[in-house]
Design a protein around this motif. Structure first.
Motif, PDB file in Angstrom:
ATOM      1  N   VAL A  71       0.836  -1.201   0.000  1.00  0.00           N
ATOM      2  CA  VAL A  71       0.000   0.000   0.000  1.00  0.00           C
ATOM      3  C   VAL A  71       0.872   1.253   0.000  1.00  0.00           C
ATOM      4  CG1 VAL A  71      -0.436   0.509   2.463  1.00  0.00           C
ATOM      5  CG2 VAL A  71      -2.238   0.862   0.777  1.00  0.00           C
ATOM      6  N   SER A  72       2.081   1.169   0.537  1.00  0.00           N
ATOM      7  CA  SER A  72       2.988   2.320   0.494  1.00  0.00           C
ATOM      8  C   SER A  72       3.280   2.683  -0.961  1.00  0.00           C
ATOM      9  CB  SER A  72       4.299   2.007   1.222  1.00  0.00           C
ATOM     10  OG  SER A  72       4.037   1.681   2.574  1.00  0.00           O
ATOM     11  N   VAL A  73       3.581   1.671  -1.747  1.00  0.00           N
ATOM     12  CA  VAL A  73       3.854   1.886  -3.175  1.00  0.00           C
ATOM     13  C   VAL A  73       2.587   2.383  -3.882  1.00  0.00           C
ATOM     14  CG1 VAL A  73       4.494   0.724  -5.323  1.00  0.00           C
ATOM     15  CG2 VAL A  73       5.715   0.189  -3.202  1.00  0.00           C
ATOM     16  N   LEU A  74       1.445   1.760  -3.539  1.00  0.00           N
ATOM     17  CA  LEU A  74       0.184   2.153  -4.167  1.00  0.00           C
ATOM     18  C   LEU A  74      -0.181   3.609  -3.848  1.00  0.00           C
ATOM     19  CD1 LEU A  74      -2.383   1.433  -5.741  1.00  0.00           C
ATOM     20  CD2 LEU A  74      -3.354   0.514  -3.623  1.00  0.00           C
ATOM     21  N   LEU A  75       0.035   4.017  -2.595  1.00  0.00           N
ATOM     22  CA  LEU A  75      -0.293   5.398  -2.212  1.00  0.00           C
ATOM     23  C   LEU A  75       0.529   6.392  -3.020  1.00  0.00           C
ATOM     24  CD1 LEU A  75      -0.669   5.222   1.699  1.00  0.00           C
ATOM     25  CD2 LEU A  75      -2.495   5.423  -0.005  1.00  0.00           C
ATOM     26  N   GLY A  76       1.812   6.085  -3.226  1.00  0.00           N
ATOM     27  CA  GLY A  76       2.638   6.946  -4.079  1.00  0.00           C
ATOM     28  C   GLY A  76       2.031   7.063  -5.464  1.00  0.00           C
ATOM     29  N   ARG A  95      -0.023   1.497 -12.365  1.00  0.00           N
ATOM     30  CA  ARG A  95      -0.344   0.891 -11.068  1.00  0.00           C
ATOM     31  C   ARG A  95      -0.045  -0.603 -11.073  1.00  0.00           C
ATOM     32  NH1 ARG A  95      -5.729   3.497  -8.167  1.00  0.00           N
ATOM     33  NH2 ARG A  95      -5.321   5.646  -8.791  1.00  0.00           N
ATOM     34  N   GLN A  96      -0.297  -1.243 -12.223  1.00  0.00           N
ATOM     35  CA  GLN A  96      -0.036  -2.679 -12.347  1.00  0.00           C
ATOM     36  C   GLN A  96       1.456  -2.972 -12.171  1.00  0.00           C
ATOM     37  OE1 GLN A  96      -2.128  -5.045 -12.241  1.00  0.00           O
ATOM     38  NE2 GLN A  96      -0.496  -6.573 -12.434  1.00  0.00           N
ATOM     39  N   ARG A  97       2.301  -2.155 -12.815  1.00  0.00           N
ATOM     40  CA  ARG A  97       3.763  -2.311 -12.674  1.00  0.00           C
ATOM     41  C   ARG A  97       4.168  -2.128 -11.217  1.00  0.00           C
ATOM     42  NH1 ARG A  97       5.753  -5.066 -15.524  1.00  0.00           N
ATOM     43  NH2 ARG A  97       3.627  -5.736 -15.808  1.00  0.00           N
ATOM     44  N   LEU A  98       3.598  -1.085 -10.606  1.00  0.00           N
ATOM     45  CA  LEU A  98       3.953  -0.782  -9.212  1.00  0.00           C
ATOM     46  C   LEU A  98       3.549  -1.928  -8.287  1.00  0.00           C
ATOM     47  CD1 LEU A  98       2.907   2.999  -8.962  1.00  0.00           C
ATOM     48  CD2 LEU A  98       5.230   2.068  -9.124  1.00  0.00           C
ATOM     49  N   THR A  99       2.365  -2.503  -8.548  1.00  0.00           N
ATOM     50  CA  THR A  99       1.878  -3.589  -7.695  1.00  0.00           C
ATOM     51  C   THR A  99       2.777  -4.813  -7.795  1.00  0.00           C
ATOM     52  OG1 THR A  99      -0.366  -2.791  -7.939  1.00  0.00           O
ATOM     53  CG2 THR A  99      -0.114  -5.061  -7.198  1.00  0.00           C
ATOM     54  N   GLU A 100       3.200  -5.150  -9.030  1.00  0.00           N
ATOM     55  CA  GLU A 100       4.089  -6.306  -9.189  1.00  0.00           C
ATOM     56  C   GLU A 100       5.407  -6.086  -8.450  1.00  0.00           C
ATOM     57  OE1 GLU A 100       4.746  -7.809 -13.183  1.00  0.00           O
ATOM     58  OE2 GLU A 100       2.590  -7.575 -13.595  1.00  0.00           O
ATOM     59  N   TYR A 101       5.940  -4.892  -8.615  1.00  0.00           N
ATOM     60  CA  TYR A 101       7.162  -4.526  -7.893  1.00  0.00           C
ATOM     61  C   TYR A 101       6.958  -4.692  -6.386  1.00  0.00           C
ATOM     62  CZ  TYR A 101      10.430  -1.294  -5.579  1.00  0.00           C
ATOM     63  OH  TYR A 101      11.352  -0.737  -4.739  1.00  0.00           O
ATOM     64  N   ALA A 102       5.833  -4.146  -5.897  1.00  0.00           N
ATOM     65  CA  ALA A 102       5.581  -4.120  -4.455  1.00  0.00           C
ATOM     66  C   ALA A 102       5.409  -5.528  -3.892  1.00  0.00           C
ATOM     67  CB  ALA A 102       4.339  -3.276  -4.164  1.00  0.00           C
TER      68      ALA A 102
END
Lengths: 303, 303
Positions: B196-201, B212-219
């Motif tokens: 969620v930290s990554v998602l909030l950014g 967002r999809q890229r960020l979620t996979e990373y996270a």
């Protein structure tokens, strides 16, 4: 004026309404982690007066005055009513823990840490908080109003509101408090959540600033009255009627209105607060009937 | 590629940035109730790696790709970074209590219930939660994004996220967990808040759905890696380096990656996760440099 039976009916309908919403929208008891979810439901769905939820609905009705609430507003009131009940329920679960009030009975049943264990009770409280904010975040009304609601609930339940009042309460055992200090403590500990319940109803219904002002005055009087009644009942009622241990504050040597002002003066203060609450909402007309009913209910209750 | 010194500088600047925001925006230690506020500041301002805050900032930078963040977005990132640090700090305060992990040392200092008392530690945790939601509610960005952020943090920190993982963890002492059960527990307990930290950014920066999809996979990769590192350090590092009691999980008979897979297989899993994290954000280009840096930092840390 509606008769007593209609009043009772309104109250029962709205208690049922929020209980149904919570029943349907809290995670089910079978959802992993099952023990946590079962305990969360035990803490929230085991009855209670639902005064805070009722205040949300009543304030929503009052704020639209003689107009009707839209179906989206009614849904949003369900979310807000459920949110304040979750915050209230979590605060009871944590307050009952051994490191706080160490109470074994609540609403006539074993407290959560007795029915489960201390770790579960802690986590139940910790998980009910974000669920309250999730319910607010999913209200189907204008985003700007949702944000006002989130900010208001956060403030009322935090260190400058409910939790702050609890901290002052813990620190005041065996101490003499002045009437002003006692009032300040209760304003935070109990008053802030009662006030925000009324305010949330107003926010959802899109209340104008003068209407919010009326609602706030009402809520402040009712919030204070609520605590005065609690203190009176602690010395005049028995454990079976209260559903929690009677005489607990006196036994714990906690300052109360009765210990600071005496029983008679406390009863007189109560009558004045009831009067103030009614006067505050007179300008709102017929829409404020449910708020009137709740002021009477809070002052005249015997548990 | 930026050099190691620039990386270190970025990290230090952003740790400083969120610490400064918290320092300025948490209630001051003199504000009534003073002991509660002092203890809240003790819990939050006493250092820590601030990985979650750094992820918020880095994801915000990555989400705007080669564009610049507006000053309102930068402010909103401060609020979101502070919010995830508050939730993390509250969870540590409650986890350290005797009814949970019963730990006396955290970040090299006495835990909150040791420095103060159990009741205060409980209330500190209870008050940090709503403050986190208040910080989100006051972000100066589009209301619809604020609401997404509130809902995301509520979900990640609740019974289907962090607190739920904690409940599974408590229930798993002395039990054998399969690798899949262990992964599920950590996905909730640690992973949900890192994600969620990554998602909030991303939300603050108005990330598109593919970003967002890229960020979620990373996270997800980084979230899992974080826990594997923790489990490895629990058996390979000493208490002084960790700032918390080493060997605690083994002593408590808690299942870990090391106990389930062995040390070598855990190290290999870690290398794969690092690789996955880097690949996930390749399409985001240069803006994702700070996310790359954080993936390395999380995997290569020694405490």
């Amino acid at each position: 004026m509606p008769n007593k039976e209609q009043n009772q009916q309104w109250l029962e309908q709205h208690i049922e309404r929020v209980a149904h919403f919570l029943e349907q929208n809290m995670p089910m008891a079978e959802t992993t982690p099952a023990v946590l979810h079962e305990a969360m439901r035990y803490a929230v769905l085991g009855g209670g007066k639902r005064v805070r939820a009722a205040l949300v609905y009543a304030a929503g009705e009052a704020a639209v005055q003689n107009a009707e609430l839209s179906s989206a507003q009614i849904k949003a009131l369900d979310h807000a009513a459920a949110a304040v009940e979750l915050i209230h329920a979590y605060s009871l679960v944590h307050d009952d823990l051994p490191c706080m009030d160490d109470d074994e009975l609540r609403r006539g049943r074993p407290t959560v840490h007795v029915a489960y264990d201390e770790a579960t009770a802690m986590l139940v409280g910790d998980a009910l908080q974000p669920l309250a904010f999730e319910f607010l975040a999913t209200m189907p009304i204008a985003p700007a109003l949702v944000i006002q609601a989130v900010a208001a609930l956060a403030k009322a339940s935090g260190s400058l509101g409910m939790v702050g009042g609890q901290a002052i309460d813990c620190a005041s055992v065996d101490k003499h408090l002045s009437l002003e200090e006692l009032r300040q403590m209760h304003r935070m500990k109990t008053g802030a959540m009662l006030e925000v319940s009324v305010l949330l109803g107003g926010i959802v219904a899109g209340a104008s600033s003068p209407v919010r002002q009326r609602l706030t005055e009402y809520a402040q009087a009712v919030g204070l009255a609520f605590q005065v009644v609690d203190d009176i009942l602690d010395v005049t009622a028995d454990t079976a009627t209260l559903g929690k241990t009677a005489g607990k504050d006196a036994a714990d040597n906690k300052p109360t209105y009765v210990s600071v002002m005496g029983l008679e003066a406390s009863r007189q203060l109560l009558a004045e607060l009831k009067d103030q609450a009614h006067k505050a909402i007179l300008p709102l007309g017929n829409g404020a009937q449910s708020l009137q009913l709740l002021a009477n209910f809070i002052v005249d209750r015997n548990h």
